[in-house]
Structures are given as structure tokens and as C-alpha cells.
Motif scaffolding. Structure first.
Motif, PDB file in Angstrom:
ATOM      1  N   GLN A   1       0.848  -1.186   0.000  1.00  0.00           N
ATOM      2  CA  GLN A   1       0.000   0.000   0.000  1.00  0.00           C
ATOM      3  C   GLN A   1       0.885   1.238   0.000  1.00  0.00           C
ATOM      4  O   GLN A   1       1.771   1.372   0.832  1.00  0.00           O
ATOM      5  CB  GLN A   1      -0.905   0.010   1.242  1.00  0.00           C
ATOM      6  N   GLN A   2       0.642   2.130  -0.946  1.00  0.00           N
ATOM      7  CA  GLN A   2       1.432   3.359  -1.059  1.00  0.00           C
ATOM      8  C   GLN A   2       0.620   4.498  -0.466  1.00  0.00           C
ATOM      9  O   GLN A   2      -0.475   4.814  -0.945  1.00  0.00           O
ATOM     10  CB  GLN A   2       1.736   3.640  -2.537  1.00  0.00           C
ATOM     11  N   ILE A   3       1.141   5.107   0.606  1.00  0.00           N
ATOM     12  CA  ILE A   3       0.417   6.213   1.229  1.00  0.00           C
ATOM     13  C   ILE A   3       0.583   7.492   0.424  1.00  0.00           C
ATOM     14  O   ILE A   3      -0.313   8.320   0.357  1.00  0.00           O
ATOM     15  CB  ILE A   3       0.896   6.406   2.684  1.00  0.00           C
ATOM     16  N   GLN A   4       1.731   7.657  -0.208  1.00  0.00           N
ATOM     17  CA  GLN A   4       1.996   8.879  -0.972  1.00  0.00           C
ATOM     18  C   GLN A   4       2.640   8.520  -2.294  1.00  0.00           C
ATOM     19  O   GLN A   4       3.370   7.534  -2.393  1.00  0.00           O
ATOM     20  CB  GLN A   4       2.919   9.811  -0.171  1.00  0.00           C
ATOM     21  N   GLY A   5       2.412   9.325  -3.339  1.00  0.00           N
ATOM     22  CA  GLY A   5       3.142   9.188  -4.597  1.00  0.00           C
ATOM     23  C   GLY A   5       2.522   8.207  -5.564  1.00  0.00           C
ATOM     24  O   GLY A   5       1.620   7.448  -5.252  1.00  0.00           O
ATOM     25  N   GLN A   6       3.067   8.213  -6.780  1.00  0.00           N
ATOM     26  CA  GLN A   6       2.652   7.296  -7.835  1.00  0.00           C
ATOM     27  C   GLN A   6       3.694   6.184  -7.929  1.00  0.00           C
ATOM     28  O   GLN A   6       4.881   6.410  -7.798  1.00  0.00           O
ATOM     29  CB  GLN A   6       2.584   8.027  -9.180  1.00  0.00           C
ATOM     30  N   ARG A   7       3.244   4.968  -8.162  1.00  0.00           N
ATOM     31  CA  ARG A   7       4.159   3.847  -8.270  1.00  0.00           C
ATOM     32  C   ARG A   7       3.966   3.162  -9.620  1.00  0.00           C
ATOM     33  O   ARG A   7       2.861   3.050 -10.129  1.00  0.00           O
ATOM     34  CB  ARG A   7       3.900   2.838  -7.145  1.00  0.00           C
ATOM     35  N   GLY A   8       5.076   2.673 -10.183  1.00  0.00           N
ATOM     36  CA  GLY A   8       4.978   1.874 -11.388  1.00  0.00           C
ATOM     37  C   GLY A   8       4.752   2.661 -12.650  1.00  0.00           C
ATOM     38  O   GLY A   8       4.074   2.205 -13.548  1.00  0.00           O
ATOM     39  N   GLN A   9       5.336   3.861 -12.742  1.00  0.00           N
ATOM     40  CA  GLN A   9       5.186   4.653 -13.963  1.00  0.00           C
ATOM     41  C   GLN A   9       6.234   4.224 -14.976  1.00  0.00           C
ATOM     42  O   GLN A   9       7.403   4.089 -14.655  1.00  0.00           O
ATOM     43  CB  GLN A   9       5.325   6.134 -13.657  1.00  0.00           C
ATOM     44  N   PHE A  10       5.792   4.034 -16.204  1.00  0.00           N
ATOM     45  CA  PHE A  10       6.677   3.514 -17.242  1.00  0.00           C
ATOM     46  C   PHE A  10       6.665   4.444 -18.439  1.00  0.00           C
ATOM     47  O   PHE A  10       5.620   4.917 -18.867  1.00  0.00           O
ATOM     48  CB  PHE A  10       6.215   2.114 -17.671  1.00  0.00           C
ATOM     49  N   SER A  11       7.838   4.699 -18.970  1.00  0.00           N
ATOM     50  CA  SER A  11       7.931   5.461 -20.212  1.00  0.00           C
ATOM     51  C   SER A  11       8.716   4.650 -21.226  1.00  0.00           C
ATOM     52  O   SER A  11       9.424   3.717 -20.874  1.00  0.00           O
ATOM     53  CB  SER A  11       8.637   6.805 -19.964  1.00  0.00           C
ATOM     54  N   GLY A  12       8.606   5.014 -22.471  1.00  0.00           N
ATOM     55  CA  GLY A  12       9.273   4.255 -23.518  1.00  0.00           C
ATOM     56  C   GLY A  12      10.783   4.320 -23.439  1.00  0.00           C
ATOM     57  O   GLY A  12      11.477   3.538 -24.066  1.00  0.00           O
TER      58      GLY A  12
ATOM     59  N   ASP B   1       0.752  14.187  -9.398  1.00  0.00           N
ATOM     60  CA  ASP B   1       2.128  14.101  -8.888  1.00  0.00           C
ATOM     61  C   ASP B   1       2.842  12.978  -9.637  1.00  0.00           C
ATOM     62  O   ASP B   1       2.527  11.809  -9.470  1.00  0.00           O
ATOM     63  CB  ASP B   1       2.108  13.823  -7.390  1.00  0.00           C
ATOM     64  N   ASN B   2       3.775  13.334 -10.489  1.00  0.00           N
ATOM     65  CA  ASN B   2       4.475  12.340 -11.307  1.00  0.00           C
ATOM     66  C   ASN B   2       5.892  12.043 -10.813  1.00  0.00           C
ATOM     67  O   ASN B   2       6.730  11.580 -11.570  1.00  0.00           O
ATOM     68  CB  ASN B   2       4.538  12.821 -12.760  1.00  0.00           C
ATOM     69  N   ARG B   3       6.157  12.324  -9.545  1.00  0.00           N
ATOM     70  CA  ARG B   3       7.515  12.148  -9.044  1.00  0.00           C
ATOM     71  C   ARG B   3       7.875  10.699  -8.745  1.00  0.00           C
ATOM     72  O   ARG B   3       9.028  10.376  -8.567  1.00  0.00           O
ATOM     73  CB  ARG B   3       7.696  12.981  -7.773  1.00  0.00           C
ATOM     74  N   GLY B   4       6.921   9.791  -8.647  1.00  0.00           N
ATOM     75  CA  GLY B   4       7.237   8.426  -8.272  1.00  0.00           C
ATOM     76  C   GLY B   4       7.352   8.286  -6.764  1.00  0.00           C
ATOM     77  O   GLY B   4       6.941   9.157  -5.996  1.00  0.00           O
ATOM     78  N   VAL B   5       7.938   7.185  -6.316  1.00  0.00           N
ATOM     79  CA  VAL B   5       8.004   6.913  -4.875  1.00  0.00           C
ATOM     80  C   VAL B   5       9.283   7.446  -4.250  1.00  0.00           C
ATOM     81  O   VAL B   5       9.417   7.464  -3.032  1.00  0.00           O
ATOM     82  CB  VAL B   5       7.884   5.400  -4.589  1.00  0.00           C
ATOM     83  N   ILE B   6      10.261   7.858  -5.069  1.00  0.00           N
ATOM     84  CA  ILE B   6      11.481   8.476  -4.551  1.00  0.00           C
ATOM     85  C   ILE B   6      11.474   9.932  -4.978  1.00  0.00           C
ATOM     86  O   ILE B   6      11.404  10.243  -6.159  1.00  0.00           O
ATOM     87  CB  ILE B   6      12.742   7.769  -5.084  1.00  0.00           C
ATOM     88  N   VAL B   7      11.512  10.828  -3.997  1.00  0.00           N
ATOM     89  CA  VAL B   7      11.434  12.258  -4.287  1.00  0.00           C
ATOM     90  C   VAL B   7      12.632  12.964  -3.686  1.00  0.00           C
ATOM     91  O   VAL B   7      13.213  12.513  -2.694  1.00  0.00           O
ATOM     92  CB  VAL B   7      10.124  12.876  -3.741  1.00  0.00           C
ATOM     93  N   ARG B   8      13.013  14.070  -4.285  1.00  0.00           N
ATOM     94  CA  ARG B   8      14.126  14.879  -3.789  1.00  0.00           C
ATOM     95  C   ARG B   8      13.586  15.997  -2.902  1.00  0.00           C
ATOM     96  O   ARG B   8      12.663  16.713  -3.283  1.00  0.00           O
ATOM     97  CB  ARG B   8      14.927  15.470  -4.947  1.00  0.00           C
TER      98      ARG B   8
END
Length: 360
Positions: free
Chosen positions: A76-87, A142-149
Motif C-alpha cells: 500500500q502506497q500512502i503517498q506518490g505514484q508507483r509503477g510509472q513507465f515510459s518508452g 504528482d508524477n515524481r514516483g516513490v522516490i522524491v528529492r
């Protein structure tokens, strides 16, 4: 949820506009070599406040009794987007295996945080906030993923250290925890400290284990870990895992590994290097040999008191057999049987090219 507070630091971090003092779970410092045990269902986060990258290797036990649905891992992800894929590849915060499942042609697969499935009005009522804030909780844009700066360093309550404790920690020794009066369950044990090695051979390397004896919480997780460090061209004795599977992640160097199944068939014989993972199932025999740079690994084992049985060396099965039994089993002479028993007098880790003189 609120298990640690520091009066002095709370005053320092008090918001003068609101007169508010934050309280939260105890925060634990981690460093290279730490093994961290997290029970099923706990919420966790990691923050790298150092100048060097933080590398985390995680293993999840899907057969744990806490997983009541099936043998698939669900997070379960409380924050952020997970599993985003680009070409062009996979983004930060996503595993390579997830990226490969995304398919070709730049197809996008998203897995949002847990709040995205709720109606924003329900969220607003549950948190007693306005709907705009509830909408932002869903992180839909929010397209930052699960690791953010983090733009500025995070500020939060941490246990206070005396000067002595601070100097101990700076030398690589954590504080003893006396100052942490709440939520004191021990969740970590450093596996990288040479002084904690269970097996040490000055010519071959060292083995360090973390199990339910020295980290009791592992008893409920049914997991343990082993750190291996082989010096140049050294060998880890041929052995099999008595009561566990072993998932081995190589952290440094190169070497060669052979794995043999219960029927004596070779199922793996190849070179290994930093960053690779190799699984040795229960009862499969394994032998490792380091290359010219040495070889280091961490093995995660599916038993909190994982055991091995060695096939060579001073504590091996061969030492337990009479010479006559070995001679007749392998159809060799008594002299050759004696050499099989006594030519390796080392334990677990064998130095390269050394052969101890057997006893007459």
C-alpha cells in the motif's frame, strides 16, 4: 503513533505562528551494513541525509501467515505514484522488473496511492479538512514516483545525544538507546561490523549472521540474514541449507558459484558479480569461490535460525564418518579417505591453495 518527543527540540521546532509542537514515531539512524526488520503492515519511510547514495535491498516473505490472501506481494502506497513507465526506460523509484512488465511502445501503467480510490468528500470528513486538501492527498497530478528529492533538509524530532554518544556514533557505533524511552523494540542489527563475525579466517574472510538469537524480532518474521566476505581466491566450503531457502545478493567483487540439486545435478555454474541475485533452494548444495577482487554478499534466509551443513572442512559431515566408511563409499584407499577427512582443517572459509597436513 506518537511515541517519541523531546522537550528541548520541540521548543526549537515550535511554530511561532501556531504554537504547535510536532510529535511522531521514534526515528532510527541507519548506516551501511544495517539489517532492518519490519513486521507486516507497518508504515515506513527512508530519508537520506548523507552526502553519498543510500542503497536499500529489500526482501519480502509472501508466505508469512500475515499474508492471508495469496502468495503475491501487495504494498500500500500512502503517498506518490508507483509503477510509472515510459518508452525510454524506468523512472526513479520503480524496479526494473516493473518496467519490463510495462510492455513496449511507451505504454504507461500507474499504481496510485491508497487515497486515490476514496471519494474526496469522504477523505475531507475523515480528516476533518476541506475538500481541496483532500483532493491534493490523492496525488493525482504528482508524477515524481516513490522516490522524491527534498529541496531543503527535513527537520524532525530525533533522540538527543550526549557528546560521548555523538562521538561514538560518528565512529560508527550507535548510541545504546537509553535516551529513547518509548517504542524501544530493537529492529536493526549491523551486519558489516568485523568484530561481530561468527566465523573469521585471516587468510580467507569472515561470515556474520543476524538471526533471532541476536535480533529477536526475526522470530516473528521467520527470516534471517548472513553477510559473507571472501578474500581473493578464497572458498566458502561446499554446504547445503538445512532448513531454509537462501536469496543471495552480491554487493562487491566477482566470483564463481556452483549449485547442485538433491539429485546431484548441476543447476548453476557461473560467474557472479556485484548487483546480481542468486537463489539457492532448500537442500541444494552450494560452493562459492572469490575472484581476484574478492567477493562479498548478503544472503537472506527464510528461517529465523537458518542452518547449513558443510561437506568439507573441520566441522563437515566427512569428519563424522569413519575412514572405513569413506573408503568403501567412494572406493578409495584408507590413505585417500584420510586425506578427504583431514586435508582441510579450516572452518567454513578456506584459504586459497592451502592444504593442512592431515593427522596420522
Amino acid at each position: 503513533a506518537e511515541t517519541f518527543q523531546s522537550q528541548e527540540e520541540s521548543q526549537q521546532q515550535q511554530d511561532p505562528r501556531q504554537g504547535f509542537r510536532d510529535q511522531h514515531q521514534k526515528i532510527r539512524k541507519v548506516r551501511e551494513g544495517d539489517v532492518i526488520a519490519l513486521p507486516a503492515g507497518v508504515a515506513d519511510w527512508f530519508y537520506n541525509d548523507a552526502q553519498t547514495p543510500l542503497v536499500l535491498v529489500q526482501i519480502m516473505d509472501t508466505s508469512n501467515p500475515a499474508n492471508q490472501l495469496d502468495n503475491n506481494f501487495r504494498q500500500q502506497q500512502i503517498q506518490g505514484q508507483r509503477g510509472q513507465f515510459s518508452g525510454q526506460g524506468f523512472q526513479r523509484g520503480e524496479s526494473q522488473s516493473q518496467s519490463r512488465r510495462g510492455g513496449s511502445g511507451g505504454q504507461e501503467q500507474r499504481s496510485g496511492n491508497i487515497f486515490q480510490g476514496f471519494d474526496e468528500q469522504f477523505l475531507a470528513e475523515a480528516f476533518n479538512v476541506d475538500t481541496d486538501l483532500a483532493r491534493r492527498m490523492k496525488n493525482e497530478n504528482d508524477n515524481r514516483g516513490v522516490i522524491v528529492r527534498v529541496e531543503d533538509r527535513l527537520q524532525f524530532l530525533t533522540p538527543e545525544f550526549s557528546e560521548e554518544e555523538r562521538s561514538e556514533y560518528q565512529r560508527g557505533r550507535p548510541a545504546n538507546g537509553v535516551e529513547e524511552t518509548f517504542c524501544s523494540a530493537r529492529l536493526k542489527q549491523n551486519i558489516n561490523d568485523p568484530s561481530r563475525a561468527d566465523v573469521y579466517n585471516p587468510r580467507a574472510g569472515r561470515i556474520t549472521s543476524v538471526n533471532s538469537h541476536n535480533l529477536p524480532i526475526l522470530r516473528s518474521l521467520r527470516l534471517s540474514a548472513q553477510k559473507g566476505h571472501l578474500y581473493q581466491n578464497a572458498i566458502m566450503a561446499p554446504h547445503w541449507n538445512i532448513n531454509a531457502h537462501s536469496i543471495c545478493y552480491f554487493t562487491r567483487g566477482t566470483g564463481r558459484v556452483q549449485i547442485v540439486d538433491e539429485n546431484g545435478r548441476s543447476v548453476f555454474d557461473g560467474e557472479v558479480r556485484e548487483g546480481q541475485i542468486l537463489t539457492a533452494p532448500h537442500n541444494f548444495a552450494v560452493v562459492k569461490r572469490a575472484g581476484g577482487e574478492g567477493l562479498e554478499w548478503v544472503a537472506f534466509k527464510t528461517n529465523d535460525q537458518a542452518k547449513i551443513s558443510q561437506l568439507a572442512g573441520r566441522v563437515s559431515s566427512m569428519r563424522a564418518f569413519p575412514e572405513e566408511v569413506i573408503a568403501n563409499s567412494f572406493q578409495v584407499s584408507r590413505e585417500e579417505a584420510r586425506r578427504l577427512k583431514f586435508n582441510r582443517d579450516e572452518v567454513t572459509l578456506f584459504s586459497p591453495g592451502s592444504r593442512s597436513q592431515y593427522r596420522a
